[in-house]
Structure formats: structure tokens, C-alpha cells
Design a protein around this motif. Sequence first.
Motif, PDB file in Angstrom:
ATOM      1  N   CYS A  17      21.908  51.048  70.397  1.00  0.00           N
ATOM      2  CA  CYS A  17      20.866  50.088  70.763  1.00  0.00           C
ATOM      3  C   CYS A  17      21.284  49.268  71.982  1.00  0.00           C
ATOM      4  O   CYS A  17      20.436  48.866  72.787  1.00  0.00           O
ATOM      5  CB  CYS A  17      20.581  49.156  69.598  1.00  0.00           C
ATOM      6  SG  CYS A  17      19.927  49.994  68.141  1.00  0.00           S
ATOM      7  N   CYS A  20      19.225  46.253  73.439  1.00  0.00           N
ATOM      8  CA  CYS A  20      17.836  46.331  72.966  1.00  0.00           C
ATOM      9  C   CYS A  20      17.699  45.716  71.573  1.00  0.00           C
ATOM     10  O   CYS A  20      18.530  45.952  70.699  1.00  0.00           O
ATOM     11  CB  CYS A  20      17.354  47.774  72.936  1.00  0.00           C
ATOM     12  SG  CYS A  20      15.634  47.917  72.375  1.00  0.00           S
ATOM     13  N   CYS A  23      12.643  46.400  68.417  1.00  0.00           N
ATOM     14  CA  CYS A  23      12.033  46.644  67.098  1.00  0.00           C
ATOM     15  C   CYS A  23      12.025  45.378  66.251  1.00  0.00           C
ATOM     16  O   CYS A  23      11.318  45.319  65.246  1.00  0.00           O
ATOM     17  CB  CYS A  23      12.695  47.816  66.372  1.00  0.00           C
ATOM     18  SG  CYS A  23      14.458  47.690  66.140  1.00  0.00           S
ATOM     19  N   CYS A  64      14.665  54.083  66.174  1.00  0.00           N
ATOM     20  CA  CYS A  64      13.513  54.564  66.937  1.00  0.00           C
ATOM     21  C   CYS A  64      13.796  55.967  67.481  1.00  0.00           C
ATOM     22  O   CYS A  64      14.925  56.471  67.424  1.00  0.00           O
ATOM     23  CB  CYS A  64      13.187  53.590  68.067  1.00  0.00           C
ATOM     24  SG  CYS A  64      14.434  53.571  69.377  1.00  0.00           S
ATOM     25  N   MET A  67      16.543  56.479  69.943  1.00  0.00           N
ATOM     26  CA  MET A  67      17.893  56.499  69.363  1.00  0.00           C
ATOM     27  C   MET A  67      18.244  57.851  68.753  1.00  0.00           C
ATOM     28  O   MET A  67      19.400  58.261  68.749  1.00  0.00           O
ATOM     29  CB  MET A  67      17.985  55.430  68.266  1.00  0.00           C
ATOM     30  CG  MET A  67      18.247  54.033  68.784  1.00  0.00           C
ATOM     31  SD  MET A  67      19.966  53.850  69.291  1.00  0.00           S
ATOM     32  CE  MET A  67      20.760  53.666  67.703  1.00  0.00           C
ATOM     33  N   PRO A  78      13.954  51.272  74.685  1.00  0.00           N
ATOM     34  CA  PRO A  78      12.803  50.391  74.481  1.00  0.00           C
ATOM     35  C   PRO A  78      12.834  49.075  75.267  1.00  0.00           C
ATOM     36  O   PRO A  78      11.785  48.593  75.701  1.00  0.00           O
ATOM     37  CB  PRO A  78      12.813  50.148  72.970  1.00  0.00           C
ATOM     38  CG  PRO A  78      13.369  51.428  72.428  1.00  0.00           C
ATOM     39  CD  PRO A  78      14.447  51.818  73.411  1.00  0.00           C
TER      40      PRO A  78
HETATM   41  S1  SF4 Z   1      13.966  49.669  69.333  1.00  0.00           S
HETATM   42 FE1  SF4 Z   1      15.406  51.389  69.073  1.00  0.00          FE
HETATM   43  S2  SF4 Z   1      17.043  51.035  70.580  1.00  0.00           S
HETATM   44 FE2  SF4 Z   1      15.883  49.117  70.350  1.00  0.00          FE
HETATM   45  S3  SF4 Z   1      17.004  47.962  68.791  1.00  0.00           S
HETATM   46 FE3  SF4 Z   1      15.396  49.099  67.717  1.00  0.00          FE
HETATM   47  S4  SF4 Z   1      16.354  51.027  67.075  1.00  0.00           S
HETATM   48 FE4  SF4 Z   1      17.696  50.097  68.649  1.00  0.00          FE
END
Ligand code: SF4
Length: 177
Positions: A17, A20, A23, A64, A67, A78
Amino acid sequence: MLDPAAIVATPAPGRECGPCTLCCKVYDVPAVESPAGRWCRHLKPGAGCGIHASRPDHCRAFHCLWMTESWIGPEWRPDRAKMVLSLDPVTRFMNVQVDPGQANAWKRAPYHDQLRRWAAASLPLRRYVLVHVGPATTVVLPDRDVPLGAFGPGDRLVARERMGPVGPTADVEKVSA
Ligand code: SF4
Ligand code: SF4
């Protein structure tokens, strides 16, 4: 509304992540009374989840699509794209949950063209690409975008595939319960 807890998957090698946290904004997380569209109150800017050790299963289970799928490019992380990709575990439709603070992010280059390409590749499998901005849903098709508004309980998407002037496409509508 998508239930992130229904999506249990393993991150692809090398995917993290990093900075990020999107989510933690775009989804409802009832277990911590965090409504979709607002940052969760447990999120600490620059430090991630403030209740990491005891975060709900809802959060623990979710990864997501960026990932879990290494074929999705780095521009789709994201926090860069301003949208979170996921696959519906039942229909295998692609859900694109847009940061409501960047509501037009999905219309920008290179994202919109890529969504159209994914829509074209999904169509033979009768799968669709759905963009969600808040409660409003738009179906991205190979040749156009069709806004269908909010889906209430029991509402469903009905699609009829057909050949268009430039290739396969579909007519889509929301059918109320
Ligand atoms: S949106 Fe995807 S990459 Fe971003 S924190 Fe959530 S799981 Fe991780
Ligand atoms: S509880 Fe933690 S992981 Fe879950 S949404 Fe809130 S900040 Fe994110």
C-alpha cells in the motif's frame, strides 16, 4: 454498495500500500461507523491506521485489485489514480470507486481509455466496468459511458450485448425491484 470484507485476496509480490490509504475513505466501514466518502476517524495522517492491531476484519481482509494484480500499472495505485479498483466476488464485474473529492478522476488520461479497453475485454464474458462516484453509478462500455444513477436495494443492472458501428457493445439499464 460493495462490501470490502467480501473480497479476500493476497497481495501480488512486491505490491504494498505504501502511502496509499484511499480505501479508508471511499468505502463504508460500519464496524467503525465510517461512512463512504469521508476519511475514517481512525486514520492518522502520514501514519496509517491508528487502531491497526485491532482494526475490523472488514479492513484486515481487503486488498484492492491494484494490490493483487501485478499486471495493473503503477499509475493505478489508488492514491495516484484517485480511485480504487476491485472485482465483485460474485459477478466478477470491475468496480471503480472514485474519490469523491476528485469526482472526474476516471475521465482523465490515461485512465478513461484504459477503462474502455477493460470494458471491451470484459464484454465477451458478460462482465461490466462500473464507475461509482458516491452513490451514482456509470457503466463504462467500449464505445460510451452510460450514467444510471444510484442503485437502491433490489435494483439490478440489465444488459443486452449487441454489435455496434465500431464493434461489440451493449445496451444497459437499471431495473427497479
Ligand atoms: S486502496 Fe489498495 S493500495 Fe490503497 S490502502 Fe487500500 S488496499 Fe492498499
Ligand atoms: S479502521 Fe483503520 S484500516 Fe479501517 S478504515 Fe479506519 S483507518 Fe482504515
